[in-house]
Scaffold this motif. Sequence first.
Motif, PDB file in Angstrom:
ATOM      1  N   ILE A 129       0.831  -1.205   0.000  1.00 39.64           N
ATOM      2  CA  ILE A 129       0.000   0.000   0.000  1.00 39.64           C
ATOM      3  C   ILE A 129       0.865   1.254   0.000  1.00 39.64           C
ATOM      4  CG2 ILE A 129      -1.685   1.322   1.336  1.00 39.64           C
ATOM      5  CD1 ILE A 129      -2.796  -1.357   2.331  1.00 39.64           C
ATOM      6  N   TYR A 133       1.056   4.260  -2.721  1.00 38.73           N
ATOM      7  CA  TYR A 133       0.867   5.653  -2.307  1.00 38.73           C
ATOM      8  C   TYR A 133       2.010   6.532  -2.805  1.00 38.73           C
ATOM      9  CZ  TYR A 133       0.312   9.664   0.828  1.00 38.73           C
ATOM     10  OH  TYR A 133       0.172  10.935   1.341  1.00 38.73           O
ATOM     11  N   ASP A 175      -5.558   5.134  -1.248  1.00 40.29           N
ATOM     12  CA  ASP A 175      -4.370   4.605  -0.569  1.00 40.29           C
ATOM     13  C   ASP A 175      -4.247   5.159   0.845  1.00 40.29           C
ATOM     14  OD1 ASP A 175      -3.648   3.055  -2.708  1.00 40.29           O
ATOM     15  OD2 ASP A 175      -2.205   4.486  -3.529  1.00 40.29           O
TER      16      ASP A 175
END
Length: 218
Positions: A129, A133, A175
Motif C-alpha cells: 500500500i 501511495y 491509498d
Amino acid sequence: MEYRSPRIVAVLIAGIFALSVTSLAADTYRWKDKDGKTHYGAAVPPEYADQPYDVLNSSGMVIDRVEDTSVPIEVRAEQKIQDREPLISEEERERQSDRLLVIQYRSEEEIIEALDLEIAQLGYDTRIINKSYESTNAAIREQIRQAANQQRANRPISPEQQAGIDKLYARRASDEKKRSTMARREERIRNRYQADLERYRYLTSDADPSNEDPQDQG
C-alpha cells in the motif's frame, strides 16, 4: 510449564470454540476487482477493502451488504459476535479463554514471538500500500509539473489530462484510507497481544488463586 502436544491443543481449541458463540467461519465474502470480475473468499483483500462487498452465509445467501467500508472488516466481525446471543456465560467463556491461553503458549517469549510474526505478515500488505501511495504521489507531481509548463506556454489542459489528474488524486485518497486501516489493524493486534501477555503473566503467577496448592488451602 508442562508441554502439550499440538494434537491435544487442537482438540481443546475445537472443544472451546464449539461451546462459544456461533462462528463466522462459514461466512464468505464476495467482491469485485477493478475489472468488474466477481471473487469469493474468506476475507476481502486489502486492495479491495475500500469497495462495497457482500457477506454470504453457508447457503450462499447474502446476509449483509457492506456499503460503508470506513468500518474495518475485523470490527464488523467482532460486532456480529457481540450482537449474537452467547450459548455460554461470560464467566465460563473467560475460564475457557484462560485455559486456552496457558495451553497455547509455554512462555511469555512465545507470545511476543507470535506478535512479531503477525506484525511481520501485516507489514507485507502495508509495504504494498505504501509503495502504491508513493508512486501515485510521484505521478501527481509529474502531472502537475506538466500542466504548469503547459499553462506557462499558454496551452490549455485537455479534459483527458484533467481526468487523469483527478483519477490520480482519487487513487491517492484510496491509498490514504488503506494506510489508516492498516495502522488501526496493527494497533488492534498489538493491543490484543498485550492483553494476552498481561493475562498470561497473571495466570502463571502466584497472584492467580487457581495456582495455589490445594493442601495449602486446607
